[in-house]
Design an enzyme around this catalytic site. Structure first.
Site, PDB file in Angstrom:
ATOM      1  N   GLY A  94     -79.605  45.546  49.422  1.00 10.21           N
ATOM      2  CA  GLY A  94     -80.199  45.405  48.093  1.00 10.21           C
ATOM      3  C   GLY A  94     -79.768  46.550  47.198  1.00 10.21           C
ATOM      4  O   GLY A  94     -78.808  47.273  47.500  1.00 10.21           O
ATOM      5  N   PRO A  98     -78.011  49.301  52.223  1.00  9.11           N
ATOM      6  CA  PRO A  98     -78.039  48.378  53.356  1.00  9.11           C
ATOM      7  C   PRO A  98     -79.287  48.549  54.221  1.00  9.11           C
ATOM      8  O   PRO A  98     -79.877  49.623  54.271  1.00  9.11           O
ATOM      9  CB  PRO A  98     -76.777  48.746  54.140  1.00  9.11           C
ATOM     10  CG  PRO A  98     -76.526  50.172  53.798  1.00  9.11           C
ATOM     11  CD  PRO A  98     -76.974  50.347  52.378  1.00  9.11           C
ATOM     12  N   ASP A 210     -92.119  43.520  41.314  1.00  9.44           N
ATOM     13  CA  ASP A 210     -90.961  42.759  41.802  1.00  9.44           C
ATOM     14  C   ASP A 210     -91.365  41.822  42.941  1.00  9.44           C
ATOM     15  O   ASP A 210     -90.658  41.710  43.939  1.00  9.44           O
ATOM     16  CB  ASP A 210     -89.856  43.718  42.263  1.00  9.44           C
ATOM     17  CG  ASP A 210     -88.489  43.038  42.349  1.00  9.44           C
ATOM     18  OD1 ASP A 210     -88.308  41.998  41.678  1.00  9.44           O
ATOM     19  OD2 ASP A 210     -87.619  43.523  43.088  1.00  9.44           O
TER      20      ASP A 210
END
Length: 402
Positions: A94, A98, A210
């Protein structure tokens, strides 16, 4: 032309060529020297900034780790657990960097988030996650086991979630079949309780900012756990709203007031939850949603079906048990209440948890936010924009009657 003059002309031409060559070579050498000097200076500046950032993050994380008694893993242990960060153990990647699977000597499986060396955003997320998630303990939040800070390596160590993320199930036709409604409803309730804990029950008031399907992880028993707190914000107990000039998150899950004006609150998380709820029920992604009969997005499609009294058509084909329909319809109803355009119209998470777990009559939803498509909604949109939602005669009580 006399031979003497011809010779002089040739000499002048040679001299001119020599001068041009010397000037060009000198200019190239000077440009090269200046370029090298610039690159060296830039490299030193970056190195200095990197070292300063490393010192800052080391101090902050070590301070937090001591306050929270957060275990510190050494690099050799992590390298051995991941087979030296083998690509076979890589789970994904993301904005942070990693993520690897690892197995400790005692057999415990762990997930390692490794801060990318090139990620400036990852540095901020790293600090944020250590400060926030280490202070939060709830069965529906992913658990931070420790961190690793050694040289330029900075990693967060989490409990390993065997079934990875929710999106790998609900958006996959094959895997979706092994996720029946009973498990989906269990996941929905777990996410709601986790979000309620963040908003109201923890010692901090946290706005996640999020929440999405890929940030909900599933353990071996399919219990959901909210993850990725890199973008989260802490609110004071009397604070109701925040503002930012840097909007971060995932389009498709963002509330209108946040995506457009940078305003975020618990109600912006509620909007994201409503969007996620629609995706779980329908098995469809909001972004990239396609329907052959219209160009609406998933919210628009759900609202259209609701207004026309056909909400059952939104439900995924994974279940045909009639006894589960009332729960499914209630979830659709709650999702539409959560994605309403005006934040004040949306319920808070305590109300959402109660609505999901009861059979009480629910209020009619008003027009959702981001009710968009490739074409306008025409009559549907204009007629509903300022009307009371009582135009829809369907209620959960009527639909649940047997």
């Amino acid at each position: 032309m006399p031979a003497s003059e011809l010779g002089e002309a040739k000499d002048e031409q040679k001299t001119r060529v020599i001068v041009i060559v010397i000037v060009a070579v000198t200019a190239a050498i000077i440009s090269g020297v200046l370029l090298i000097a610039y690159l060296i200076c830039k490299s030193r500046t970056k190195f200095r900034e990197k070292m300063e950032n490393n010192v800052i993050i080391d101090r902050r994380i070590k301070s937090e780790r001591e306050d929270l008694e957060l275990p510190l893993f050494d690099l050799a242990t992590i390298e051995k657990a991941t087979d030296n960060f083998s690509s076979n153990n890589k789970l994904g990647e993301g904005g942070f960097g990693p993520v690897y699977k690892g197995t400790l000597i005692d057999g415990q499986e762990i997930a390692i988030k490794r801060l990318s060396q090139s990620s400036r955003q990852g540095l901020n997320e790293f600090i944020n996650e250590v400060i926030l998630i280490a202070k939060l303990q709830h069965r529906n939040l992913v658990r931070l086991l420790g961190c690793c800070i050694q040289g330029e390596e900075k990693m967060l160590i989490y409990e390993y979630m065997a079934n990875k993320s929710l999106d790998s199930f609900i958006f996959d036709q094959a895997k979706g079949k092994i996720l029946p409604w009973s498990k989906r409803f269990h996941i929905i309730n777990g996410i709601a309780r986790g979000l309620l804990y963040l908003h109201e029950d923890s010692r901090l008031r946290i706005i996640h900012r999020d929440l999405k399907a890929s940030n909900v992880l599933l353990d071996s028993d399919m219990n959901p756990k909210i993850s990725d707190f890199g973008l989260a914000r802490i609110f004071e107990r009397n604070q109701t709203e925040g503002n930012t000039n840097r909007v971060v998150g995932t389009y498709g899950y963002m509330a209108p007031e946040y995506a457009i004006d940078g305003l975020f609150s618990v109600k912006s998380d509620v909007f994201s939850f409503g969007m996620l709820l629609l995706e779980i029920v329908s098995g469809k992604k909001n972004r990239g949603f396609y329907h052959p009969n219209h160009s609406l997005n998933l919210i628009g499609h759900a609202w259209k079906l609701w207004r026309e009294g056909r909400p059952l058509e939104l439900i995924d084909v994974y279940s045909d048990n009639s006894w589960t329909l009332p729960e499914m319809l209630r979830c659709i109803h709650v999702s539409l209440l959560c994605v309403q355009q005006v934040p004040e119209d949306r319920p808070n998470m305590s109300s959402v948890v109660m609505m999901l777990g009861s059979e009480s009559l629910l209020p009619e939803p008003r027009e959702p936010g981001f009710l968009i498509g490739k074409n306008s909604l025409g009559v549907d949109s204009s007629s509903s924009k300022h009307q009371s939602s009582s135009t829809n005669e369907i209620s959960i009580t009527q639909l649940e009657a047997r």
